[in-house]
Design an enzyme around this catalytic site. Sequence first.
Site, mmCIF file in Angstrom:
data_model
loop_
_atom_site.group_PDB
_atom_site.id
_atom_site.type_symbol
_atom_site.label_atom_id
_atom_site.label_comp_id
_atom_site.label_asym_id
_atom_site.label_seq_id
_atom_site.Cartn_x
_atom_site.Cartn_y
_atom_site.Cartn_z
ATOM 1 C CG ASP A 294 -55.189 -85.262 20.796
ATOM 2 O OD1 ASP A 294 -54.899 -85.361 19.609
ATOM 3 O OD2 ASP A 294 -56.090 -84.292 21.086
ATOM 4 C CG ASP A 296 -57.003 -80.865 19.809
ATOM 5 O OD1 ASP A 296 -56.584 -82.061 20.020
ATOM 6 O OD2 ASP A 296 -56.794 -80.438 18.697
ATOM 7 C CD GLU A 378 -59.570 -111.357 22.426
ATOM 8 O OE1 GLU A 378 -59.528 -111.941 23.553
ATOM 9 O OE2 GLU A 378 -59.467 -111.567 21.299
ATOM 10 C CG HIS A 463 -60.307 -120.034 17.993
ATOM 11 N ND1 HIS A 463 -59.319 -120.543 18.583
ATOM 12 C CD2 HIS A 463 -60.604 -118.701 18.585
ATOM 13 C CE1 HIS A 463 -58.703 -119.702 19.357
ATOM 14 N NE2 HIS A 463 -59.384 -118.585 19.507
#
Length: 959
Positions: A294, A296, A378, A463
Amino acid sequence: MIRLFTVFTLLFLLSTNSFSSEHYTGSQASKRLPGSSELWFKTGEVHPHFIKLDQKLAMTEQEALIWLKAQFPTLKELQFELLRTSTNAAGITSSSYSILRNDVRFEFLRITLHGANGLVRSISGNILANFDVVNAVTIIESEALILALTEIGAAQYKWQIAEEEQWLKDETGDNNASFYPKAELVIIASDLDYKKSELRYAHRFDIYANQPYAREEIYVDAQSGDVIFRHDLLREADTVGTAHTGYSGIRQITTDYQFITNDFRLREAGRGNGINTWNLKTSTNFSNRTDFIDDDNTWKDMLNQDEYGTDAHWGAEMTYDYFFSSFGRNSIDDNGFQLNSYVHYGEAFNNAFWDGQRMIFGDGNGSPYTTVDITGHEITHGLTDFTADLIYMNEMGALNESFSDIFGNCIEYFGKPASFSWRIGEDRGSFIRDMQNPNVRYNPDTYQGSFWYAGTGDNGGVHINSGVQNFWFYLLCEGGNGINDIGKSYTVNGIGIQNAASIAYENLNSYLSPLSDYEEARFYSIQAAIDLFGSCSPQHAATVNAWYAVGLGDEFVGKAVASFSADRLEFCNPPFKVDFQNKSLNGVSYNWDFGDGGSSTDESPSHVYSSSGEFTVTLSVDGDGCGLDELIEEKFIKVVHPETPTAANVLVNKGSQALLKAQSAGNAMLHWYKDKTGSEILHMGNQFTTGPLYKDTVFYVRSVVPGIESEIGEDLQKGLASGQYSSSDLGLVFDMYQNAEIQSVTVNASTAGDRTFLIEDKYGNKVYEEIFSLSAGIQEVGLNASLPIGNGYTISIAGTNRNLWRSQDASYPFEIPGLCTIVENTLGANTIYPYFYDWKLKEEDCQSDNKEISVGIQDTPNGKRRTYSFYAETATNGGYNYKVRFEFLSETTINFGLYSISGQKITDLTPPPYDEGVTVIDLNKMLDLNSNAGGVYFLTITGEEIEKSERLIISNKGN
């Protein structure tokens, strides 16, 4: 790994949990393991999983490890290697050690020492009944790798891609880094069943496949070449749904500035060793990474969903900040571990995962997996790798997933509390799991309740079954009430997310280990709550009640409750030892009053009663913050002493037989004796007919309750299942708490011949020795060895001719409460059981006091006199105590005269008349015999039809 399953993939199973753990405190603990004050055995384990040390022991970590080896011979030949050390907010330090044999590590086994101020307070971890390895290392590394790669069967591996190899060198800063797998020789149980499976050497490989994408640890048997275990290292997330904007609004992030190009990158060096976020631009090769740029540093109006790169970057920063500010942890390894995130992985890849070293985020169907809770989830997988290292399968994996959900949501609450929810990944437009209501995504909220998964898919339901601890954590934070799937009504008072997270973190960081399951998670989280907040604190109560709510354990009792039992309540002949089992709740200190003047402050003491009586036992419990309580058990310990029989004296003619009759109380048998010591039994039964009698005679009768017969020791038939014939110098160490007789033992002899059975006391003195001629095979040997109370007896076979069966799967101690304990074999507390099976013990007979029955000879005209007897008892100073025993039919006056040998009267005394019945006269006191000079005297006894003369000897030293 985060994955959403449909209802059709689930196995529904509704039942109560079937844990059968054992928990001992005080003397019950120290009896099983000297030096301990508390022991917890997981279900099915031979050795304790948690040991709290006696406060009197003051050991450093190295001293504690030496002590541990001394207590458990299976550890003697092993080594311990420090893995990590951490100190919690309460000042308790936990140091985890790997276990090795000849410098080869046992996979996933750990011993953790917990303490403060340099001294160990408790020990947790895996102490196996057998650490022996059954195979040899005959397959070399290169051969094993071929077998491992054959098992994986991937089309392409990371090390086959030159760009990936170079990328790894760049990422790690190590020019020698490579994805090419190198073997480590380890010891492992197939399927991780360390309770039952044989332990084997194996080559472990970390294999990273590119197509299809996978990373697994493969364990190849070092002798057979079989793949005996596969460990998935990827922690994934799969779901459906879409979202098209960034997730966290305007957030401040830290980047770095490039002077040459005058732009900014998603990299920073201020947190730990750095946080970097990379753009893979839908590639699956890490070497194709580029920086997010980026110009700025406002990071807006980004193309190609690159704004989600800032979500991942900010999420990693929040994760670092959360663990640092909450627990003082410097990144996931507490040593500044660099957090690298890879965004835009693959084409519409529906995953986010931790691959063991880095985070990888797919874009899904337009909604990248970069929400702050998923990012935190994670990265927490990485934290788990550096702490408990929970295996990613079955209940261990469910806990692994749950901790990631727990801290993923904690990190979301930390970073953006205003929009926090208990759902995982909800910012993507569709949530994956809901910790407040796991059932909404078909996850269980009760252990083995509805939606519990018992299949092999999803690595054993990692899970799915994570929902149980997820709901526990939600209730711990927020509280709640209801009825769970096993019909238990619960109420939990929440303690807030910060306190709850502290307990969960302490459990993960200090107590749990790779093989931990829900049984351990409950036990050690309660220990963590006590460590951090104290016993009986609101946090302690909520932790227990939240587990009760999800189907594990009992409800918390919020006050001190005094309760106890004893291994035996009734005895016959003192001294006798009683082991008290403290069953109090929430006690911190204890005061016992045993009712005989004895007392103790031990938690579960032993006490020896040395006198007869009925004893009231009192336990006073101080629960500190839980209050005080006292339990008084009236006449709790009793001497079961049979009542003395009832019987009448008998008068017969000279030369006649006498029929004597007596009546016992209860079911006791009557024994008849010729003297009060009971040296010879004349008869057993309620009636006894004497032989012809020619002079006054006294007989004795007492009530006898036969001693209890019982069996102890390993059953031979069970022992034959494993073991061998042996001629080793082995024996059994045992304690006797009551006087008893070893009537017999059973042995299995390989050959016929003489064997010398030997019993020695703890000082090595022989208390029994007998030679028996044995035949080959199984036989019962009658020892009839009478033993008094004592500790540390040893039974063995003397000499070298043994050749008897010894088993190798015993579980010590063997115990008959209040009578006998077989503590261990002479090698120490292990599973070998030598020679002496199926002991038959008999306690001493319980006997009443004697009842005297006098048979008087009818030698007077009218038979007014019943019986008369004159007798002498040896005094302690060597003289004599002279006594006369009468039994009158009516009130009778007697005159006593004492004369010297020359016929001179010394004393003439007529006491007041004697009543009807039995009267015993102590002549020493009545006639003051000791005031006379030593010599021979004569005593005359006259009255009505009694006229007797007895010869007395008065010693010079007094009678």
